[in-house]
Motif scaffolding. Structure first.
Motif, PDB file in Angstrom:
ATOM      1  N   VAL A  44     -10.262 -20.572  -0.342  1.00  0.00           N
ATOM      2  CA  VAL A  44     -10.745 -21.852   0.180  1.00  0.00           C
ATOM      3  C   VAL A  44     -12.229 -21.714   0.483  1.00  0.00           C
ATOM      4  O   VAL A  44     -12.743 -20.603   0.666  1.00  0.00           O
ATOM      5  CB  VAL A  44      -9.986 -22.282   1.457  1.00  0.00           C
ATOM      6  CG1 VAL A  44      -8.518 -22.504   1.171  1.00  0.00           C
ATOM      7  CG2 VAL A  44     -10.171 -21.253   2.570  1.00  0.00           C
ATOM      8  N   HIS A  45     -12.923 -22.838   0.518  1.00  0.00           N
ATOM      9  CA  HIS A  45     -14.354 -22.802   0.818  1.00  0.00           C
ATOM     10  C   HIS A  45     -14.549 -22.330   2.254  1.00  0.00           C
ATOM     11  O   HIS A  45     -13.981 -22.911   3.195  1.00  0.00           O
ATOM     12  CB  HIS A  45     -14.964 -24.187   0.635  1.00  0.00           C
ATOM     13  CG  HIS A  45     -16.459 -24.169   0.572  1.00  0.00           C
ATOM     14  ND1 HIS A  45     -17.243 -23.932   1.677  1.00  0.00           N
ATOM     15  CD2 HIS A  45     -17.322 -24.337  -0.468  1.00  0.00           C
ATOM     16  CE1 HIS A  45     -18.509 -23.962   1.338  1.00  0.00           C
ATOM     17  NE2 HIS A  45     -18.594 -24.211   0.032  1.00  0.00           N
ATOM     18  N   LEU A  49     -13.380 -23.750   7.025  1.00  0.00           N
ATOM     19  CA  LEU A  49     -12.860 -23.102   8.231  1.00  0.00           C
ATOM     20  C   LEU A  49     -13.961 -22.920   9.271  1.00  0.00           C
ATOM     21  O   LEU A  49     -13.758 -23.160  10.464  1.00  0.00           O
ATOM     22  CB  LEU A  49     -12.245 -21.744   7.876  1.00  0.00           C
ATOM     23  CG  LEU A  49     -11.513 -21.005   8.999  1.00  0.00           C
ATOM     24  CD1 LEU A  49     -10.360 -21.854   9.539  1.00  0.00           C
ATOM     25  CD2 LEU A  49     -10.987 -19.666   8.501  1.00  0.00           C
ATOM     26  N   VAL A  50     -15.142 -22.527   8.819  1.00  0.00           N
ATOM     27  CA  VAL A  50     -16.245 -22.272   9.746  1.00  0.00           C
ATOM     28  C   VAL A  50     -16.644 -23.551  10.480  1.00  0.00           C
ATOM     29  O   VAL A  50     -16.865 -23.545  11.698  1.00  0.00           O
ATOM     30  CB  VAL A  50     -17.456 -21.694   8.987  1.00  0.00           C
ATOM     31  CG1 VAL A  50     -18.679 -21.630   9.897  1.00  0.00           C
ATOM     32  CG2 VAL A  50     -17.129 -20.309   8.441  1.00  0.00           C
ATOM     33  N   HIS A  51     -16.714 -24.670   9.744  1.00  0.00           N
ATOM     34  CA  HIS A  51     -17.162 -25.921  10.349  1.00  0.00           C
ATOM     35  C   HIS A  51     -16.007 -26.827  10.783  1.00  0.00           C
ATOM     36  O   HIS A  51     -16.235 -27.892  11.360  1.00  0.00           O
ATOM     37  CB  HIS A  51     -18.059 -26.684   9.376  1.00  0.00           C
ATOM     38  CG  HIS A  51     -19.269 -25.903   8.948  1.00  0.00           C
ATOM     39  ND1 HIS A  51     -20.233 -25.481   9.828  1.00  0.00           N
ATOM     40  CD2 HIS A  51     -19.652 -25.436   7.721  1.00  0.00           C
ATOM     41  CE1 HIS A  51     -21.166 -24.797   9.175  1.00  0.00           C
ATOM     42  NE2 HIS A  51     -20.838 -24.758   7.898  1.00  0.00           N
ATOM     43  N   GLY A  52     -14.787 -26.439  10.458  1.00  0.00           N
ATOM     44  CA  GLY A  52     -13.625 -27.182  10.909  1.00  0.00           C
ATOM     45  C   GLY A  52     -13.415 -28.516  10.232  1.00  0.00           C
ATOM     46  O   GLY A  52     -12.775 -29.402  10.799  1.00  0.00           O
ATOM     47  N   THR A  80      -8.118 -14.187   0.541  1.00  0.00           N
ATOM     48  CA  THR A  80      -7.695 -15.174   1.535  1.00  0.00           C
ATOM     49  C   THR A  80      -8.760 -15.279   2.616  1.00  0.00           C
ATOM     50  O   THR A  80      -9.049 -14.298   3.314  1.00  0.00           O
ATOM     51  CB  THR A  80      -6.356 -14.780   2.165  1.00  0.00           C
ATOM     52  OG1 THR A  80      -5.361 -14.707   1.148  1.00  0.00           O
ATOM     53  CG2 THR A  80      -5.931 -15.792   3.225  1.00  0.00           C
ATOM     54  N   PHE A  81      -9.369 -16.447   2.734  1.00  0.00           N
ATOM     55  CA  PHE A  81     -10.366 -16.639   3.780  1.00  0.00           C
ATOM     56  C   PHE A  81      -9.673 -17.261   4.985  1.00  0.00           C
ATOM     57  O   PHE A  81      -9.365 -18.451   5.009  1.00  0.00           O
ATOM     58  CB  PHE A  81     -11.512 -17.531   3.312  1.00  0.00           C
ATOM     59  CG  PHE A  81     -12.688 -17.515   4.258  1.00  0.00           C
ATOM     60  CD1 PHE A  81     -13.650 -16.531   4.167  1.00  0.00           C
ATOM     61  CD2 PHE A  81     -12.802 -18.468   5.263  1.00  0.00           C
ATOM     62  CE1 PHE A  81     -14.725 -16.501   5.048  1.00  0.00           C
ATOM     63  CE2 PHE A  81     -13.865 -18.444   6.149  1.00  0.00           C
ATOM     64  CZ  PHE A  81     -14.834 -17.456   6.048  1.00  0.00           C
ATOM     65  N   ASP A  82      -9.404 -16.426   5.977  1.00  0.00           N
ATOM     66  CA  ASP A  82      -8.754 -16.870   7.209  1.00  0.00           C
ATOM     67  C   ASP A  82      -9.633 -16.465   8.392  1.00  0.00           C
ATOM     68  O   ASP A  82     -10.769 -16.004   8.217  1.00  0.00           O
ATOM     69  CB  ASP A  82      -7.348 -16.272   7.321  1.00  0.00           C
ATOM     70  CG  ASP A  82      -7.341 -14.753   7.181  1.00  0.00           C
ATOM     71  OD1 ASP A  82      -8.429 -14.121   7.295  1.00  0.00           O
ATOM     72  OD2 ASP A  82      -6.260 -14.178   6.964  1.00  0.00           O
ATOM     73  N   ARG A  83      -9.115 -16.634   9.603  1.00  0.00           N
ATOM     74  CA  ARG A  83      -9.932 -16.330  10.783  1.00  0.00           C
ATOM     75  C   ARG A  83     -10.251 -14.840  10.873  1.00  0.00           C
ATOM     76  O   ARG A  83     -11.313 -14.452  11.381  1.00  0.00           O
ATOM     77  CB  ARG A  83      -9.217 -16.816  12.049  1.00  0.00           C
ATOM     78  CG  ARG A  83      -9.084 -18.327  12.083  1.00  0.00           C
ATOM     79  CD  ARG A  83      -8.743 -18.860  13.452  1.00  0.00           C
ATOM     80  NE  ARG A  83      -8.684 -20.319  13.438  1.00  0.00           N
ATOM     81  CZ  ARG A  83      -9.749 -21.111  13.532  1.00  0.00           C
ATOM     82  NH1 ARG A  83     -10.945 -20.570  13.685  1.00  0.00           N
ATOM     83  NH2 ARG A  83      -9.618 -22.417  13.500  1.00  0.00           N
TER      84      ARG A  83
END
Length: 294
Positions: A44-45, A49-52, A80-83
Motif C-alpha cells: 500500500v502507499h 498510513l502515515v497521513h491517515g 507489507t507496509f504496516d505500523r
C-alpha cells in the motif's frame, strides 16, 4: 548459491518516465555485475498510513508488477507496509532489505524510508558506498516527473500530457462486467469495467481510447469510452464506470480481462434531455473517433 540482487527501491506508482530511468539503471548494473535485478516496493502507499487518509493511485499492484516486468525486471517483492514497518528506524530498514539478498541498491533522488522518513538516498549511499546508485530527477518541459503530478493530469482529463510524463498512454484494466444494456439500446453496444478500488478515476467525460485484451502490448482496438455515472439514466448511485464502444467489433468479451488506454479527452460527461439526444451525440462521438483513428 543464489545470485545477489540489484534492488530498485520505491513505490513506482504509474511506472512513469522517471521510474523507467531508475529501472534501466538496475537492469544495466545487474548485467554488468552478474546479479539479478529486483524491485522492492510496498503493498500500500506509505502515505495512506502515515497521513491517515487514502491515496488514489494510478495503478493496481498487479498492473505495477506487469509494467515493471515490461522494463526487464521479472521479480517484484511487495513488502507489507504496516505500523511496524512505519516505525522501523532507517538503519534497521537497510539491514532488513540486505537480508532479502540486496547486494546493490538503485533509488531515486527523492527516496525516503524508515521512521518519519528519516532515511533518504544520501544516507543510504553513505551506508552502502559504491553499492548505491542515486538516479537524479527526470524533467519534462522543466517539470519534475512525479506520480503526484501525473495523478493530477489524469484527474483533469489531460491524457495527452499524462502520456508524455508516463512514457505511454494511461490505462485502466479490469474484467468486463454485464451492464444494463443501455448502449445496445442506443445502437452502440459497450463493454463495461468498474474503476478498481483505490484508483484515481479520470475526469468524467468521453475519450478516444484503445481497448486491449489483457495488458497493452501494441495495437489494440479503436474505441470511444465514457467515464462517469451515466447522469441521463440516473445511475449516480451505481458508482463510476468505464464504458467503451469498440469500433467495428462484434465479438464477446464478457468475463474477460481488458485494458483501456486513454488517448484524448473529447468532451465532458453531461445529462441529456432524453435517450434520442444522447443517441445523436454518441453518433457524433463515433464519427469523430473514426476521423481520429484515420
Amino acid at each position: 548459491m543464489e545470485k545477489g540482487r540489484v534492488t530498485a527501491l520505491g513505490f513506482f506508482d504509474g511506472v512513469h518516465a522517471g521510474h523507467a530511468a531508475l529501472l534501466r539503471r538496475a537492469v544495466d548494473v545487474a548485467r554488468r555485475d552478474g546479479l539479478e535485478p529486483c524491485v522492492i516496493t510496498f503493498d500500500v502507499h506509505p502515505g495512506a498510513l502515515v497521513h491517515g487518509q487514502p491515496q488514489p493511485l494510478l495503478n493496481t499492484p498487479s498492473e505495477r508488477a506487469a509494467l515493471i516486468r515490461a522494463k526487464g525486471i521479472g521479480e517484484t517483492l511487495a513488502l507489507t507496509f504496516d505500523r511496524c514497518m512505519m516505525r522501523m528506524p532507517w538503519q534497521e530498514f537497510i539491514g532488513y532489505i540486505k537480508g532479502l539478498g540486496a547486494a546493490r541498491f538503485v533509488v531515486g533522488h527523492d527516496f525516503r524510508f524508515g521512521y518519519r522518513g528519516e532515511g533518504d538516498a544520501e544516507r543510504l549511499a553513505a551506508r552502502c558506498g559504491a553499492a548505491c546508485d542515486i538516479i537524479p530527477e527526470v524533467k519534462i518541459d522543466g517539470i519534475t516527473v512525479s506520480s503526484t503530478y501525473i495523478r493530477g493530469l489524469v484527474a483533469s482529463g489531460d491524457m495527452e500530457r499524462a502520456a508524455l510524463f508516463l512514457g505511454r498512454p494511461h490505462f485502466i484494466s479490469g474484467t468486463v462486467a454485464h451492464g444494463r444494456g443501455i448502449g445496445t439500446g442506443l445502437g452502440a453496444p459497450t463493454i463495461n469495467i468498474p474503476i478498481p478500488e483505490g484508483i484515481q478515476p479520470p475526469a468524467y467525460g468521453v475519450y478516444f481510447t484503445r481497448v486491449h485484451p489483457g495488458m497493452p502490448e501494441g495495437g489494440g482496438m479503436p474505441a470511444v469510452t465514457n467515464v462517469g455515472v451515466r447522469p441521463t439514466f440516473g445511475d449516480a448511485g451505481a458508482g463510476v464506470t468505464v464504458e467503451s464502444t469498440i469500433l467495428d467489433f462484434s465479438g464477446g468479451l464478457y468475463g474477460k480481462p481488458v485494458c483501456v488506454e486513454f488517448l484524448r479527452h473529447i468532451r465532458p460527461e453531461r445529462r441529456f434531455e432524453d435517450a434520442a439526444r444522447l443517441r445523436e451525440q454518441i453518433g457524433r462521438d463515433i464519427a469523430a473517433a473514426r476521423d481520429f483513428f484515420g
